[in-house]
Design a protein around this motif. Sequence first.
Motif, mmCIF file in Angstrom:
data_model
loop_
_atom_site.group_PDB
_atom_site.id
_atom_site.type_symbol
_atom_site.label_atom_id
_atom_site.label_comp_id
_atom_site.label_asym_id
_atom_site.label_seq_id
_atom_site.Cartn_x
_atom_site.Cartn_y
_atom_site.Cartn_z
ATOM 1 N N MET A 1 0.965 -1.276 0.057
ATOM 2 C CA MET A 1 0.034 0.015 -0.143
ATOM 3 C C MET A 1 0.902 1.387 -0.039
ATOM 4 N N LYS A 2 0.370 2.431 -0.528
ATOM 5 C CA LYS A 2 0.980 3.464 -0.655
ATOM 6 C C LYS A 2 0.362 4.590 0.186
ATOM 7 N N GLY A 3 1.246 5.614 0.764
ATOM 8 C CA GLY A 3 0.762 6.469 1.631
ATOM 9 C C GLY A 3 1.609 7.842 1.409
ATOM 10 N N VAL A 4 1.324 9.003 2.119
ATOM 11 C CA VAL A 4 1.643 10.346 1.795
ATOM 12 C C VAL A 4 1.886 10.905 3.188
ATOM 13 N N LEU A 5 3.149 11.601 3.321
ATOM 14 C CA LEU A 5 3.471 11.999 4.523
ATOM 15 C C LEU A 5 3.815 13.620 4.261
ATOM 16 N N ILE B 1 -0.621 13.668 -5.910
ATOM 17 C CA ILE B 1 -0.468 12.371 -5.192
ATOM 18 C C ILE B 1 -0.767 11.214 -6.173
ATOM 19 N N LYS B 2 -2.191 11.334 -6.646
ATOM 20 C CA LYS B 2 -2.467 10.476 -7.530
ATOM 21 C C LYS B 2 -1.518 10.060 -8.480
ATOM 22 N N THR B 3 -0.964 11.119 -9.395
ATOM 23 C CA THR B 3 0.022 10.924 -10.476
ATOM 24 C C THR B 3 1.190 9.829 -9.929
ATOM 25 N N GLN C 1 -6.967 14.383 2.225
ATOM 26 C CA GLN C 1 -7.565 13.098 2.351
ATOM 27 C C GLN C 1 -8.742 12.841 1.734
ATOM 28 N N GLU C 2 -9.839 13.900 1.708
ATOM 29 C CA GLU C 2 -10.982 13.479 1.299
ATOM 30 C C GLU C 2 -10.953 13.365 -0.203
ATOM 31 N N GLN C 3 -9.760 13.602 -0.950
ATOM 32 C CA GLN C 3 -9.553 13.563 -2.299
ATOM 33 C C GLN C 3 -8.989 12.497 -2.906
ATOM 34 N N VAL C 4 -8.330 11.653 -1.758
ATOM 35 C CA VAL C 4 -7.453 10.636 -2.427
ATOM 36 C C VAL C 4 -7.423 9.354 -1.494
ATOM 37 N N GLU C 5 -7.423 8.315 -2.146
ATOM 38 C CA GLU C 5 -7.867 6.882 -1.480
ATOM 39 C C GLU C 5 -6.509 6.348 -0.707
ATOM 40 N N TYR C 6 -5.630 7.210 -0.496
ATOM 41 C CA TYR C 6 -4.468 6.590 0.167
ATOM 42 C C TYR C 6 -4.130 7.404 1.242
ATOM 43 N N PRO C 7 -3.723 6.697 2.431
ATOM 44 C CA PRO C 7 -3.609 7.511 3.557
ATOM 45 C C PRO C 7 -2.640 8.645 3.609
ATOM 46 N N VAL C 8 -2.961 9.536 4.199
ATOM 47 C CA VAL C 8 -2.285 10.925 4.324
ATOM 48 C C VAL C 8 -2.006 11.377 5.507
ATOM 49 N N ALA C 9 -0.623 11.223 5.958
ATOM 50 C CA ALA C 9 -0.347 11.730 7.326
ATOM 51 C C ALA C 9 0.365 13.086 7.364
#
Length: 343
Positions: free
Chosen positions: A1-5, A332-334, A84-92
Motif C-alpha cells: 500500500m502507498k501513503g503520503v507524509l 499524489i494520484k500521479t 485525504q478526502e480527495q485521495v484513497e491513499y492514507p495521508v499523514a
Amino acid sequence: MKGVLLVNLGSPESPEPKDVKKYLGEFLMDERVIDVPLWARNLLVKGIILNTRPKASAAAYKKIWWEEGSPLIVLSERLQNKVQEQVEYPVALAMRYGSMTIKKGFQELVDKGVKEVLLFPLYPQFAMATTETITVLAEEIRQDYFPNLKIESVPAFYNKPDYIEVLANSIKKHLADKKYDHILFSYHGVPERHIKKSDVTKSHCKIDGSCCVTPSKAHEYCYKHQCLEVTRLVAEKLQFKGGTFSTSFQSRLGFDPWLLPYTDRTIERLGKQGIKNMAIITPAFVSDCLETLEEIAMEGKEIFHEMGGDHFTTVPCLNDDAEWVMLLSKWIKTWAEQPIKVN
C-alpha cells in the motif's frame, strides 16, 4: 500500500516562554539551520539565543495564536484533511520540529499497512534549512526504525506550471478589490553561504546579481534563483507591469550576510519613496505562520505606516485553498499511478 507524509516546519506546543524555548532549541540546533561547528552552535544557541529570545518570541506567538492552537498546525491539519478526502491513499501530517515528529508520521502510515511513502515537504523552493533537513532526517529515521519502508521525496515545485497557476489565481483573488501601487514578494531569508553550499557545480553561485538568471545545473538547488523565478513567473502570469513589483527576503538572524534586499528595509524604503498602497505576498510558505501573520502582517504594516504609507495588504498563503488541495491531490494520484516523478 502507498501513503503520503506531508511535512511542514512545526510550532511550539503553546505560546508560553518555556515551550517556545524548547522549540527554538530544537530548531536552531539543527546543523542545516545554523550551519556552524557544534561548539559554536552550542555557544550561540544555548549560551545566547535561548537566554534572550524565548520571551520576545513567546510574545509574538501570543499575538497570532488561535483558540484552536498554532495557526501553522491548524492550517496544515485542514490541508491534510481536505487532501485525504480527495485521495484513497492514507495521508499523514508531520512537522520537522516539535511533538508532531516525522517518526510518528511514518508510524501512523505503517500502522495502516503502508509500505511506500511519498514524502512531501511543504516548501515550493529547495533550501538547506527546509527541504534538505526534512529529507535527510526522514532517511535517518527510515534506516533506524522502518528499514523496509520505501520513500520517495517530492522535489522543489516552485516552477511547476500548475503550481504557478494556483498561486497566481489565489493572489489575483485576494487583490481583486484592493488598492496597491507596489507588490512585494517576500521570501524567508537564508545566509548567503547556504546558497554557495547548495551549489552542486561548486562554481556557479556568486551572489552577484547575474548567476540566478544564467542557466545552470546549480538552479536545481539554488534557493535564491527559485525565489526570483516564482516572482518572475507569477508577475508574468498576472501581467504585472515592470517597476510595480519587487522581491525581498525576511527573518535574518545574526550578523552574517543574508540574502538581500531585506524585507523590513524594503518596506521602509518604499514608504519613504511615496508608495501609499502596498500589497505583500509570501510564496516561500504554503501555510500562514508566525513569519507571515506577525512579522509581515503586523510588524511590516507598522513600518509602512510609520513611513507614511496608507494601505498595507497581506495576501494569505495557499493554506487550504480549494485549488491547492486539488493540485496536491492530483500530484499524489500521479505518483501513486506512475511512481516516477511528481509533475
